[in-house]
Design an enzyme around this catalytic site. Structure first.
Site, mmCIF file in Angstrom:
data_model
loop_
_atom_site.group_PDB
_atom_site.id
_atom_site.type_symbol
_atom_site.label_atom_id
_atom_site.label_comp_id
_atom_site.label_asym_id
_atom_site.label_seq_id
_atom_site.Cartn_x
_atom_site.Cartn_y
_atom_site.Cartn_z
ATOM 1 N N GLY A 7 -5.433 21.046 0.589
ATOM 2 C CA GLY A 7 -5.986 20.043 -0.311
ATOM 3 C C GLY A 7 -7.464 19.810 -0.176
ATOM 4 O O GLY A 7 -8.113 19.342 -1.106
ATOM 5 N N SER A 60 -9.998 29.245 15.552
ATOM 6 C CA SER A 60 -11.348 28.743 15.782
ATOM 7 C C SER A 60 -12.014 29.564 16.873
ATOM 8 O O SER A 60 -11.333 30.155 17.733
ATOM 9 C CB SER A 60 -11.276 27.276 16.217
ATOM 10 N N TYR A 112 -6.898 21.163 21.270
ATOM 11 C CA TYR A 112 -7.180 21.984 20.096
ATOM 12 C C TYR A 112 -7.441 23.434 20.490
ATOM 13 O O TYR A 112 -6.879 24.363 19.908
ATOM 14 C CB TYR A 112 -8.382 21.403 19.351
ATOM 15 N N THR A 132 -6.554 24.988 23.208
ATOM 16 C CA THR A 132 -5.332 25.584 23.754
ATOM 17 C C THR A 132 -4.380 25.996 22.641
ATOM 18 O O THR A 132 -3.797 27.086 22.669
ATOM 19 C CB THR A 132 -4.643 24.589 24.699
ATOM 20 N N ALA A 133 -4.209 25.122 21.651
ATOM 21 C CA ALA A 133 -3.320 25.436 20.535
ATOM 22 C C ALA A 133 -3.821 26.641 19.751
ATOM 23 O O ALA A 133 -3.032 27.512 19.352
ATOM 24 C CB ALA A 133 -3.196 24.221 19.609
ATOM 25 N N LYS A 134 -5.123 26.718 19.529
ATOM 26 C CA LYS A 134 -5.667 27.839 18.768
ATOM 27 C C LYS A 134 -5.541 29.153 19.534
ATOM 28 O O LYS A 134 -5.318 30.217 18.934
ATOM 29 C CB LYS A 134 -7.124 27.566 18.379
#
Length: 255
Positions: free
Chosen positions: A9, A134, A147, A149-151
């Site tokens: 969006g 990222s 963030y 770590t997740a990426k």
């Protein structure tokens, strides 16, 4: 052909949606915030647009998006762009909160990939998945542990999917972004004192060897390529779309 774009969006996600619409595809946008999809109804290509409001990490939401996409044509592309930009630190926050934030950024990619893989296999047509990562997945900045770590996990997921399902005609790749001039970035800069904003802008210019931050449309071009037949032999790649930020090494004599 039809595609699903999570977090489509605003910002990078919307740029991807616009790029795919421009190529003639139908697109289903998944968004958590209803206000983020208010523009769909008045869009010139509204007949090729649909929205699902809900959490991209919810399997039922993802299934609904896939259903809508398949109503308009063969599902050929899935873009896992949805993200949560909030962080916590190990020294100050409960471990459970840190893990929750990691999961809130990783789960939508896993759910989206699982939904896409199952639909592609059921249709027997193959397809493409693009995950959005990222530069922080490989070179984190302080204060962004959940963030980053997740990426990093998303990039590992990409490689695993590529190996597991490449033989079944399903390609999976990732774009790893540098700083991009989105609405969120503009709001962040607007909240700074003028001197601080000037310093941040100068630092971001310095960190990106092309001399500026990126535009959402530039990310969209890379995503569209990875989804397209032109990238038919590209699988398991993490493509930096960061103006060279990930390879920049400061000159120790520069100061």
């Amino acid at each position: 052909m039809s595609c699903v774009v999570t977090g489509g969006g605003r910002g990078v996600g919307r740029a991807v949606v616009e790029r795919l619409l421009g190529a003639g595809d139908a697109v289903v946008v998944v968004e958590h915030d209803p206000d983020a999809v208010a523009w769909l109804a008045a869009h010139p290509a509204a007949d090729r647009l649909a929205a699902v409001v809900g959490d991209a990490g919810d399997e039922q939401v993802a299934a609904r998006a896939a259903d809508l996409a398949e109503e308009t044509g063969a599902l050929t592309g899935w873009v896992n762009n949805a993200a949560v930009f909030r962080d916590a630190s190990l020294h100050a926050d409960p471990v459970g909160e840190v893990l929750d934030l990691i999961g809130r950024n990783l789960r939508p990619a896993v759910v989206g990939a699982a939904t896409a893989v199952r639909r592609y296999l059921a249709a027997g047509t193959g397809g493409a998945i693009v995950n959005v990562s990222s530069h922080q997945a490989r070179r984190p900045v302080p204060g962004c542990l959940p963030y980053a770590t997740a990426k990093a996990a998303v990039e590992g997921l990409t490689r695993s999917l590529a190996v597991e399902y490449g033989p079944r005609g399903i390609r999976t790749n990732t774009v790893a972004l540098g700083s991009i001039a989105t609405e969120r970035h503009a709001a962040f800069m607007a909240g700074q004192e003028p001197a601080a904003a000037e310093w941040i802008d100068a630092e971001l210019t310095r960190l990106h060897p092309v001399g500026r931050i990126g535009r959402p449309e530039e990310v969209a071009e890379a995503v569209a390529y990875l989804l397209s037949p032109a990238a038919g032999f590209v699988n398991g790649v993490t493509l930096p779309v960061d103006g060279g930020r990930s390879v920049f090494g400061p000159d120790p004599e520069a100061r």
